[in-house]
Design an enzyme around this catalytic site. Sequence first.
Site, PDB file in Angstrom:
ATOM      1  CE1 TYR A 227      -3.650   2.563   0.882  1.00 38.32           C
ATOM      2  CE2 TYR A 227      -2.212   3.264   2.670  1.00 38.32           C
ATOM      3  CZ  TYR A 227      -3.322   3.464   1.883  1.00 38.32           C
ATOM      4  OH  TYR A 227      -4.109   4.572   2.087  1.00 38.32           O
TER       5      TYR A 227
ATOM      6  CE  LYS B  76       2.502   4.545   8.288  1.00 41.51           C
ATOM      7  NZ  LYS B  76       1.114   4.734   8.677  1.00 41.51           N
TER       8      LYS B  76
ATOM      9  CG  ASP C  32       5.939   3.420   0.724  1.00 42.77           C
ATOM     10  OD1 ASP C  32       6.254   3.915   1.824  1.00 42.77           O
ATOM     11  OD2 ASP C  32       4.764   3.337   0.327  1.00 42.77           O
TER      12      ASP C  32
HETATM   13  N1  HOZ Z   1      -0.391   2.914   6.321  1.00 44.54           N
HETATM   14  C1  HOZ Z   1      -1.333   3.092   7.371  1.00 44.54           C
HETATM   15  C2  HOZ Z   1      -1.994   1.809   7.728  1.00 44.54           C
HETATM   16  N2  HOZ Z   1      -1.835   0.790   6.807  1.00 44.54           N
HETATM   17  C3  HOZ Z   1      -2.262   4.137   7.038  1.00 44.54           C
HETATM   18  C4  HOZ Z   1      -3.117   4.526   8.157  1.00 44.54           C
HETATM   19  C5  HOZ Z   1      -4.391   4.994   7.585  1.00 44.54           C
HETATM   20  O1  HOZ Z   1      -4.688   4.708   6.442  1.00 44.54           O
HETATM   21  O2  HOZ Z   1      -5.104   5.627   8.343  1.00 44.54           O
END
Ligand code: HOZ
Length: 429
Positions: A144, A266, A238
């Site tokens: 993702y 983050k 990433d």
């Molecule tokens: N990458 C985070 C969780 N997979 C994102 C958090 C979110 O989408 O709020």
Amino acid sequence: MNFKKSQKLYNKGLVNLVGAVNSPVRAFASVGGNPLFIDKAKGSKIIDVDGNSYVDYVLSYGPMILGHRHKKVQKAVTKALKNGYSFGASTENEIKLAKIVCSAFPGMDKVRFVNSGTEAVLSGIRLARAYTGKDKIIKFSGCYHGHQDSLLVAAGSGLATLSLPGSKGVPEGAVKNTLIANYNDLESVKAHFEKHDDIAGVIIEPVGGNMGVVIPQNEFLKDLKELAHKNGAVLIADEVMTGFRSMFGGAQEVLGVEADITCLGKVIGGGFPVGAYGARNEIMENVAPLGGMYQAGTLSGNPIAMVGGIATLTTLKKQNPYKKFDAIGAEIEQSLLDSAKKYEVDVTVNRFGSMLNPFFTTKKVTNFEEAQTSDTKKFAAFFWEMIKNGIFLPPSQFEAWFLSSAINKKDMEKTKYAIYNAMKVVSKL
Ligand code: HOZ
């Protein structure tokens, strides 16, 4: 333990908020029940509006690596607030944070700050295209990279949690240049390079964190970089989750691979909205105002967020908690495995430093397909028993658990006790 106030706020929130949340991963869609509303957090703990206290392994999905409200961060930010919140002009702290970030990643001469991981990656992708003059991007199934159109296919995280193959509202044209490969499968990448000569870059989470934790096998990343370069493409890492978390220099430091373009988020902001993308000079010189690739932002390099980032990263560097993370992580991993053995539950545990999670499956998990063999009903039962025992986990089989350096011995005892209880519950399903 009751959740009355959370329930009340949830019902109230449904009126003017979508699903009463501002990010779908916060909904409890795949574990059942309704989201908890949080009152406050301190150190390793998070406390909901009903006064229930949990050891926090969500940590805002990664940023709170020092735990909540670390005194150095709080002090620096409180002080900075007195000088103003946003100027639309440069500040010295942008230069300071840039220096810290560039010195952590040897492949990075220059960095551009943005406001989120999503922005960092969409800009990194644009940069790969600007630099190579090519259009196509290879991404891996289950990785993702934020909610930008072109990469919202075969994505993990919230989409996997909600069992959605992709997002509505993404036009076909937006994903026509996106090619999907399988994590840990170099042949699937080679096949794309054999078929297409206009591939700008390969983007990867050097350690998968959005399909649960998935670790690159053998020399996968090195081979990937070599393959990309052989074909005139760049490697985009990433490191939104892993940057400053796997090691100060991210997963790249641990794995000994230098990406061409690195995207961060983050931990870099320590809980304040900071994202960044960076690369060596030759690549970054394509970004405006030096070059023709446009990317901008009113709040980019926000003075408060910069101070939050500087205080977090300097404290983190001093703490150097990576050995501690490894020890704590190993202890939790072992307790998951031992309790699973005791209660005869099929579990695979994947861990990379301070990121880990169990998969309720008999399979080894090295890619998204294998991650999806997990029994999500078992995860849901496990999740709720952990909540009842005062442990806050991401409400999804497909999210990583994160460790903070604030975790103490008592937290560990509580966590291990909860794991045994939760595994016992799972064994009865
Ligand atoms: N990458 C985070 C969780 N997979 C994102 C958090 C979110 O989408 O709020």
